[in-house]
Design an enzyme around this catalytic site. Sequence first.
Site, PDB file in Angstrom:
ATOM      1  N   CYS A 135       1.323 -14.061   1.533  1.00  0.00           N
ATOM      2  CA  CYS A 135      -0.131 -13.882   1.696  1.00  0.00           C
ATOM      3  C   CYS A 135      -0.444 -13.672   3.186  1.00  0.00           C
ATOM      4  O   CYS A 135      -0.040 -12.677   3.767  1.00  0.00           O
ATOM      5  CB  CYS A 135      -0.845 -15.096   1.103  1.00  0.00           C
ATOM      6  N   ASP A 181      -3.135  -6.935  -7.792  1.00  0.00           N
ATOM      7  CA  ASP A 181      -3.636  -7.803  -6.720  1.00  0.00           C
ATOM      8  C   ASP A 181      -5.052  -7.375  -6.363  1.00  0.00           C
ATOM      9  O   ASP A 181      -5.269  -6.281  -5.832  1.00  0.00           O
ATOM     10  CB  ASP A 181      -2.719  -7.678  -5.503  1.00  0.00           C
ATOM     11  N   HIS A 232      -1.912 -11.296  -7.219  1.00  0.00           N
ATOM     12  CA  HIS A 232      -1.595 -11.857  -5.914  1.00  0.00           C
ATOM     13  C   HIS A 232      -0.924 -13.223  -6.119  1.00  0.00           C
ATOM     14  O   HIS A 232      -1.130 -13.883  -7.117  1.00  0.00           O
ATOM     15  CB  HIS A 232      -2.901 -12.034  -5.114  1.00  0.00           C
TER      16      HIS A 232
END
Length: 278
Positions: A157, A214, A246
């Site tokens: 991330c 995502d 995600h």
Amino acid sequence: MADLTRRQFIIASTLAAGFALAAHPILAEVITTDTKGLVAGEVKIPVKDGEIPAYRAMPAKGNKFPIVLVIQEIFGVHEHIQDVCRRFAKLGYLAIAPEMFVRQGDVSKLTDVQEIISKVVSKVPDAQVMSDLDATVAWAQKSSKGNINKLGITGFCWGGRVTWLYSVHNPKVKAGVAWYGRLVGESNSLTPQYPVDIAAKLKVPVLGLYGGSDNGIPVATVEQMREALKAGNSGSEIIVYPDTPHAFFADYRPSYRQEQAQDGWKRLKAWFKEHGVA
């Protein structure tokens, strides 16, 4: 925390225990890696303005271990990132995850993701991150049996974006693996560049692992990065998992996708081995 004295900064800097509050509830299938045969726990990294905490895991026996920098999500160096370090240590690596947000605040105690981003993460300068990672690498080499000639980096991330950037910043990096890190964004004084901006001059092979569903990283931006990489010769590659959200590697969250996570981990190990990290 910016106005703390050096002594106060050192005293205030400790890693969070357990999982960040904003990450709860924690899934029952969370992966837990033990410390048998390992040296694992918190260490202090000397930096320009004091010390920052980091989680370090490595085999209990041996030396000159390949070094892997493990870069956190927005939740900081909480239990999941610490466990990832232990997974690397079980494979023979010296894995170290420095707490990148410590000057700006303690994200582990915040309960709202947007609050974490607005109050802490958005205030972290890239220049500070690069400097802290340089200090972490130096510490791993001098104080923790690390082999600087076998240096890798991986991040998730927020840390995925950092993985791309640090692979340009430090020519000692042999290879990187970026898990769903943002590729395109608005430049400002704290975050002047994004991966797409540095793709053409990247010389380190980076493997990007992204989810096709995502919501925060549109596939169009992934394709934009692929095109930008063609202008360079880093040998970087990007894998997109169809119908995958995600944070698919985060085994403590509902976004976890076991098949894709296991495939990504397998690819990471092969990538590091192929490019001289293992």
